[in-house]
Enzyme design. Structure first.
Site, PDB file in Angstrom:
ATOM      1  N   ASN A   9      14.841   5.796  86.647  1.00  0.00           N
ATOM      2  CA  ASN A   9      15.878   5.936  85.631  1.00  0.00           C
ATOM      3  C   ASN A   9      16.850   6.995  86.134  1.00  0.00           C
ATOM      4  O   ASN A   9      16.554   8.186  86.097  1.00  0.00           O
ATOM      5  CB  ASN A   9      15.230   6.372  84.306  1.00  0.00           C
ATOM      6  CG  ASN A   9      16.258   6.664  83.230  1.00  0.00           C
ATOM      7  OD1 ASN A   9      17.443   6.368  83.393  1.00  0.00           O
ATOM      8  ND2 ASN A   9      15.820   7.256  82.131  1.00  0.00           N
ATOM      9  N   LYS A  11      19.638   7.836  84.948  1.00  0.00           N
ATOM     10  CA  LYS A  11      20.385   8.490  83.861  1.00  0.00           C
ATOM     11  C   LYS A  11      21.880   8.557  84.232  1.00  0.00           C
ATOM     12  O   LYS A  11      22.375   7.647  84.898  1.00  0.00           O
ATOM     13  CB  LYS A  11      19.782   9.866  83.572  1.00  0.00           C
ATOM     14  CG  LYS A  11      18.268   9.762  83.326  1.00  0.00           C
ATOM     15  CD  LYS A  11      17.658  10.984  82.759  1.00  0.00           C
ATOM     16  CE  LYS A  11      16.160  10.756  82.572  1.00  0.00           C
ATOM     17  NZ  LYS A  11      15.471  11.866  81.939  1.00  0.00           N
ATOM     18  N   HIS A  91      15.256   5.101  74.917  1.00  0.00           N
ATOM     19  CA  HIS A  91      14.896   6.329  75.625  1.00  0.00           C
ATOM     20  C   HIS A  91      15.079   7.519  74.678  1.00  0.00           C
ATOM     21  O   HIS A  91      15.998   7.524  73.858  1.00  0.00           O
ATOM     22  CB  HIS A  91      15.770   6.481  76.864  1.00  0.00           C
ATOM     23  CG  HIS A  91      15.301   7.575  77.760  1.00  0.00           C
ATOM     24  ND1 HIS A  91      15.576   8.901  77.517  1.00  0.00           N
ATOM     25  CD2 HIS A  91      14.520   7.554  78.872  1.00  0.00           C
ATOM     26  CE1 HIS A  91      15.003   9.637  78.460  1.00  0.00           C
ATOM     27  NE2 HIS A  91      14.347   8.842  79.284  1.00  0.00           N
ATOM     28  N   GLU A  93      16.349  10.320  75.075  1.00  0.00           N
ATOM     29  CA  GLU A  93      17.679  10.945  75.120  1.00  0.00           C
ATOM     30  C   GLU A  93      18.677  10.170  74.269  1.00  0.00           C
ATOM     31  O   GLU A  93      19.590  10.743  73.683  1.00  0.00           O
ATOM     32  CB  GLU A  93      18.150  11.056  76.583  1.00  0.00           C
ATOM     33  CG  GLU A  93      17.377  12.140  77.315  1.00  0.00           C
ATOM     34  CD  GLU A  93      17.203  11.912  78.796  1.00  0.00           C
ATOM     35  OE1 GLU A  93      17.900  11.067  79.387  1.00  0.00           O
ATOM     36  OE2 GLU A  93      16.327  12.589  79.384  1.00  0.00           O
ATOM     37  N   GLU A 163       6.526   7.965  76.955  1.00  0.00           N
ATOM     38  CA  GLU A 163       7.121   9.163  77.534  1.00  0.00           C
ATOM     39  C   GLU A 163       7.083  10.293  76.522  1.00  0.00           C
ATOM     40  O   GLU A 163       7.963  10.384  75.653  1.00  0.00           O
ATOM     41  CB  GLU A 163       8.591   8.901  77.894  1.00  0.00           C
ATOM     42  CG  GLU A 163       8.800   7.819  78.920  1.00  0.00           C
ATOM     43  CD  GLU A 163      10.123   8.013  79.646  1.00  0.00           C
ATOM     44  OE1 GLU A 163      10.093   8.178  80.852  1.00  0.00           O
ATOM     45  OE2 GLU A 163      11.180   8.032  78.991  1.00  0.00           O
ATOM     46  N   GLY A 169      11.702  15.828  82.102  1.00  0.00           N
ATOM     47  CA  GLY A 169      12.621  16.757  82.760  1.00  0.00           C
ATOM     48  C   GLY A 169      12.194  18.213  82.660  1.00  0.00           C
ATOM     49  O   GLY A 169      12.968  19.115  82.977  1.00  0.00           O
ATOM     50  N   SER A 209       8.191  13.701  84.019  1.00  0.00           N
ATOM     51  CA  SER A 209       7.903  14.538  85.191  1.00  0.00           C
ATOM     52  C   SER A 209       6.901  13.922  86.168  1.00  0.00           C
ATOM     53  O   SER A 209       6.069  14.625  86.737  1.00  0.00           O
ATOM     54  CB  SER A 209       7.440  15.930  84.755  1.00  0.00           C
ATOM     55  OG  SER A 209       8.441  16.558  84.002  1.00  0.00           O
TER      56      SER A 209
HETATM   57  P1  PGA Z   1      11.707  12.807  84.315  1.00  0.00           P
HETATM   58  O1  PGA Z   1      12.389  11.736  83.324  1.00  0.00           O
HETATM   59  O2  PGA Z   1      10.883  12.028  85.307  1.00  0.00           O
HETATM   60  O3  PGA Z   1      12.847  13.540  84.941  1.00  0.00           O
HETATM   61  O4  PGA Z   1      10.851  13.693  83.456  1.00  0.00           O
HETATM   62  C1  PGA Z   1      11.689  10.616  82.881  1.00  0.00           C
HETATM   63  C2  PGA Z   1      12.571   9.804  81.955  1.00  0.00           C
HETATM   64  O5  PGA Z   1      13.326  10.404  81.190  1.00  0.00           O
HETATM   65  O6  PGA Z   1      12.533   8.548  81.961  1.00  0.00           O
END
Ligand code: PGA
Length: 246
Positions: A9, A11, A91, A93, A163, A169, A209
């Site tokens: 992803n 982003k 997601h 976010e 998640e 993140g 992560s």
């Molecule tokens: P990350 O993000 O691996 O940077 O924690 C995962 C995601 O948001 O899909």
């Protein structure tokens, strides 16, 4: 059908030029492994042209509407028309910064399924729900409100990504035991709703992560079928190391 798969992803990162370099590098590292990169809308066409072998290109979002006067939106039909087969929906976010609700996400899933695009449906709890040990209930509610209106046939065309928001993140990963526990719960809920055979056909990814150092132990868990990777998918080497850990 249940798959072992790693999904990147990206982003809102990379220019088209940077994306081309990243894809060229990823192509060099992988052979027959199956992976998906979910890139910004503006990069999809170029990325599809470049992706080789078993690398698929997906989107990160889709409109809840079919078509019409919705300035700035991108429909499932538009995505399908340029060759997109996978799209992330719900997601955290998008839930946090763009106020997407479980109901909106259900509509997006419906649009995607209508166009035969596989939704990668994200669910997962914030830190306070984990701390008060309400996380299983929280995820259950997300599934009930966004997914459980689907028929048995439809739900088999959805991938789920668990998640935990506190792990995205932040560098904090759920331990394999913590992740497996929620994955088993999700599969159990699917089993109660759709039957055991259907539940065993659904891909459930872990995200938050994931990096080369922790991928293998997560992938060894019975109900973890792969990963949704943010940060580590922006470097060809770490992304492909995760793919190779599957
Ligand atoms: P990350 O993000 O691996 O940077 O924690 C995962 C995601 O948001 O899909």
């Amino acid at each position: 059908m249940r798959k072992k798969i790693v999904v990147g992803n990206w982003k809102m990162n990379t220019s088209v030029e940077e994306a081309i370099n990243l894809l060229v590098d990823i192509n060099q590292f992988i052979e027959d492994e199956i992976a998906i990169v979910c890139v910004p809308f503006t990069h999809i066409v170029t990325s599809i042209e470049l992706a080789k072998n078993n690398l698929s290109v997906g989107a990160q979002n889709v409109s809840e509407y079919e078509d019409g006067a919705y300035t700035g939106e991108v429909s499932a039909r538009m995505l399908k028309s340029i060759g997109v087969d996978y799209t992330i929906v719900g997601h955290s976010e998008r839930r946090q910064f763009f106020y997407e609700t479980n109901e909106t996400i259900a509509k997006k899933i419906n649009q995607l399924l209508k166009e035969k695009v596989t939704p990668i449906f994200c669910c997962g709890e914030p830190l306070n729900e984990r701390e008060t040990e309400n996380h299983l209930k929280y995820v259950e509610n997300q599934l009930e409100q966004s997914l459980f209106h689907l028929s048995k046939e439809e739900v088999q065309n959805v991938m789920i990504a668990y998640e935990p928001i506190w792990a995205i993140g932040t560098g904090k990963t759920a331990s394999p035991k913590e992740a497996q526990n929620v994955h088993a719960h999700i599969r159990n809920l699917l089993s109660q709703k759709y039957g055991e055979n259907t539940a065993h056909e659904i891909t459930i990814l872990y995200g938050g992560s994931v990096k080369p150092e922790n991928a293998k132990e997560l992938f060894e868990c019975e109900d973890i079928d792969g990963a949704l990777v943010g940060g580590a998918s922006l470097k060809a080497e770490s992304f492909t190391d995760i793919i190779l850990a599957l």
